[in-house]
Design a protein around this motif. Sequence first.
Motif, PDB file in Angstrom:
ATOM      1  N   LYS A  99     -29.418  67.842 -34.707  1.00  0.00           N
ATOM      2  CA  LYS A  99     -29.255  69.218 -35.180  1.00  0.00           C
ATOM      3  C   LYS A  99     -29.455  69.205 -36.687  1.00  0.00           C
ATOM      4  O   LYS A  99     -28.709  68.552 -37.415  1.00  0.00           O
ATOM      5  CB  LYS A  99     -27.867  69.750 -34.831  1.00  0.00           C
ATOM      6  CG  LYS A  99     -27.665  71.212 -35.204  1.00  0.00           C
ATOM      7  CD  LYS A  99     -26.285  71.673 -34.770  1.00  0.00           C
ATOM      8  CE  LYS A  99     -26.047  73.120 -35.138  1.00  0.00           C
ATOM      9  NZ  LYS A  99     -24.686  73.550 -34.790  1.00  0.00           N
ATOM     10  N   SER A 101     -30.123  70.910 -40.662  1.00  0.00           N
ATOM     11  CA  SER A 101     -29.294  71.735 -41.543  1.00  0.00           C
ATOM     12  C   SER A 101     -29.568  73.220 -41.415  1.00  0.00           C
ATOM     13  O   SER A 101     -28.874  74.032 -42.030  1.00  0.00           O
ATOM     14  CB  SER A 101     -29.479  71.287 -42.997  1.00  0.00           C
ATOM     15  OG  SER A 101     -28.980  69.972 -43.144  1.00  0.00           O
ATOM     16  N   ASP A 102     -30.570  73.596 -40.633  1.00  0.00           N
ATOM     17  CA  ASP A 102     -30.844  75.001 -40.355  1.00  0.00           C
ATOM     18  C   ASP A 102     -30.423  75.366 -38.930  1.00  0.00           C
ATOM     19  O   ASP A 102     -30.857  76.376 -38.379  1.00  0.00           O
ATOM     20  CB  ASP A 102     -32.328  75.302 -40.585  1.00  0.00           C
ATOM     21  CG  ASP A 102     -32.704  75.128 -42.046  1.00  0.00           C
ATOM     22  OD1 ASP A 102     -31.913  75.540 -42.922  1.00  0.00           O
ATOM     23  OD2 ASP A 102     -33.783  74.562 -42.327  1.00  0.00           O
ATOM     24  N   ASP A 103     -29.604  74.476 -38.317  1.00  0.00           N
ATOM     25  CA  ASP A 103     -29.057  74.680 -36.967  1.00  0.00           C
ATOM     26  C   ASP A 103     -30.127  74.695 -35.879  1.00  0.00           C
ATOM     27  O   ASP A 103     -29.971  75.368 -34.862  1.00  0.00           O
ATOM     28  CB  ASP A 103     -28.201  75.941 -36.897  1.00  0.00           C
ATOM     29  CG  ASP A 103     -26.936  75.821 -37.727  1.00  0.00           C
ATOM     30  OD1 ASP A 103     -26.421  74.689 -37.865  1.00  0.00           O
ATOM     31  OD2 ASP A 103     -26.458  76.850 -38.242  1.00  0.00           O
TER      32      ASP A 103
END
Length: 153
Positions: A99, A101-103
């Motif tokens: 996952k 850092s922008d989901d």
Amino acid sequence: MKHFKDKQNNIFAYESDGSQDDFIKEGLVPISDEDLAILRAPTTDQLLQQLTQARKEQEHQGVTINGIRYAGDPGNRQALQEAITYIEDAGLTEFPTWKDSDDVFHADHPLADVKDAARAIGARRSQLVAAEGEYAAQIIAGTLIDLSEVTWP
């Protein structure tokens, strides 16, 4: 606007057309726009705090490796190291699911990319801290009084 100050350098503003002149308290001293700018200017400590916050915001942006963003804030740096240690201890070369850092989720994400990101974040953080140090020295010396002049590497 007409500006005035009291003995404690509190600033008061009144309409320039004279419509509020009756509200001007006795003892207030008129000040120029230049004096007003000086009184409103942040202190050295405030500028240093703002500089540190700006550096942290730059760090948070992180890096992008092969189209995937890795944030550079302290929590994410720690998470990257933990993830690397786990996958290496498991003898794997990729994460079954990653996952970013922008989901966004990524299947079969290479360990090498995560290691590259951790290194790049470390290098970027080092550059940002060095730049912060240079700017802090300028603030302390009084040659940098406005953070709009700051550019980050």
